[in-house]
Scaffold this active site. Structure first.
Site, short mmCIF file in Angstrom:
data_model
loop_
_atom_site.label_atom_id
_atom_site.label_comp_id
_atom_site.label_asym_id
_atom_site.label_seq_id
_atom_site.Cartn_x
_atom_site.Cartn_y
_atom_site.Cartn_z
N TYR A 1 -19.00 22.65 15.73
CA TYR A 1 -19.67 21.37 15.40
C TYR A 1 -19.03 20.75 14.16
O TYR A 1 -18.71 19.55 14.15
CB TYR A 1 -21.16 21.64 15.17
CG TYR A 1 -21.98 20.39 14.92
CD1 TYR A 1 -22.36 19.57 15.98
CD2 TYR A 1 -22.40 20.04 13.64
CE1 TYR A 1 -23.12 18.42 15.76
CE2 TYR A 1 -23.16 18.91 13.42
CZ TYR A 1 -23.52 18.10 14.49
OH TYR A 1 -24.28 16.97 14.26
N ASP B 1 -21.64 10.42 31.21
CA ASP B 1 -21.23 11.56 30.40
C ASP B 1 -20.07 11.09 29.52
O ASP B 1 -18.98 10.80 30.04
CB ASP B 1 -20.80 12.70 31.32
CG ASP B 1 -20.34 13.93 30.54
OD1 ASP B 1 -20.06 13.82 29.32
OD2 ASP B 1 -20.24 15.00 31.15
N VAL B 2 -20.30 11.02 28.22
CA VAL B 2 -19.26 10.43 27.35
C VAL B 2 -17.98 11.25 27.29
O VAL B 2 -16.96 10.76 26.81
CB VAL B 2 -19.77 10.17 25.91
CG1 VAL B 2 -20.87 9.13 25.89
CG2 VAL B 2 -20.19 11.47 25.23
#
Ligand SMILES: NC(=O)c1ccc[n+]([C@@H]2O[C@H](COP(=O)([O-])OP(=O)(O)OC[C@H]3O[C@@H](n4cnc5c(N)ncnc54)[C@H](O)[C@@H]3O)[C@@H](O)[C@H]2O)c1
Length: 261
Positions: free
Chosen positions: A154, A59-60
């Protein structure tokens, strides 16, 4: 042959980059949160010609997982020459209804994930004194608002990545490390389909294809491998004097205004 590391490597653009690196005979480390899909992706990468493939669940957004994944790559793969901080998610919520949870998840995966992946890569190259090329994935939403709306988290995360790339390039340049961003336009991958299936998926695809025909100067969405080609050029020696900048690969989207005057 050296190693290329790709985050978000099992799907869409990341998979395209991994396949492209494989076709060039590189060793490829695939990092993704999707454990089930990783083994299949690694098999596809080997079929495509990779010297070797190392699938790693990561999981980055998690500092320890990213550092552990880089530790495993350093132990098990040849020298790393390229890293692509590609993993990303999108949540579409109009600002007035947007949740803190969505904001924080988008920032954690897109922006913190890019930071953690980049820090591990640049630290490795400083210690190795080998030089390297890091590519981060931005978006047109770093530069313009999407007319459809619902894009504050985003867009902010991608704007952050674009600023990060310029600053990181300056920090890394003395170690012979290049840092750039690719800006993909609308690309036909799962991120555009929000997990839809069946008829809803077909309807969304038809809607996107129609919008692309009308709104994108080249009249279509990109294929993941077209974005991958831009990334692979930035990873190659052909771009040896390119750092701190953006390679826009968007079919002309950002060149265009809706204004007809
Ligand atoms: N498709 C587009 O139109 C488009 C346009 C501009 C930018 N981008 C960017 O391109 C990148 C790749 O997106 P895509 O279009 O291929 O989407 P995708 O959904 O097909 O692929 C995203 C990949 O990231 C992985 N991932 C998600 N969260 C993760 C995490 N926490 N840790 C590790 N891996 C994780 C997913 O499992 C998946 O494999 C993203 O950064 C996205 O924002 C996409």
């Amino acid at each position: 042959m050296s190693t290329v590391v790709v985050t978000g490597a099992v799907s869409g653009i990341g998979r395209g980059i991994a396949l492209g690196a494989a076709a060039r005979g590189r060793h490829v480390a695939l990092l993704d949160i999707d454990e089930r899909a990783l083994e299949d992706a690694a098999a596809a990468i080997l079929d495509a010609g990779a010297a070797s493939a190392l699938p790693l669940v990561c999981d980055v957004s998690d500092e320890h997982e990213v550092d552990a994944a880089f530790g495993a790559i350093v132990d098990r793969m040849p020298v790393i020459s390229g890293v692509v901080a590609n993993a990303g998610i999108e949540v579409s919520e109009p600002l007035a209804d947007a949740s803190v949870e969505s904001w924080e998840r988008v920032m954690a995966v897109n922006l913190r994930g890019t930071f953690l992946t980049s820090r591990a890569a640049v630290g490795y190259w400083r210690d190795q004194r080998s030089g390297g090329s890091l590519v981060c994935i931005s978006s047109p939403s770093a530069f313009v608002g999407f007319a459809g709306g619902g894009n504050t988290a985003y867009g902010a995360s991608k704007g952050g990545i674009s600023a990060f790339v310029r600053a990181a390039a300056l920090d890394a340049a003395p170690d012979g490390v290049r840092v750039n961003a690719v800006v993909p336009g609308a690309t036909d991958t799962d991120i555009l389909y929000f997990g839809l299936e069946g008829e809803a998926l077909s309807a969304r695809r038809a809607e996107l294809e129609d919008a692309a025909k009308r709104q994108i100067p080249l009249g279509r969405m990109a294929r993941p491998e077209e974005i991958a080609d831009a990334v692979l050029w930035l990873l190659s020696e052909e771009s040896a004097y390119v750092t701190g900048t953006h390679l826009v690969c968007d079919g002309g989207l950002l060149a265009k205004s809706a204004n007809t005057f």
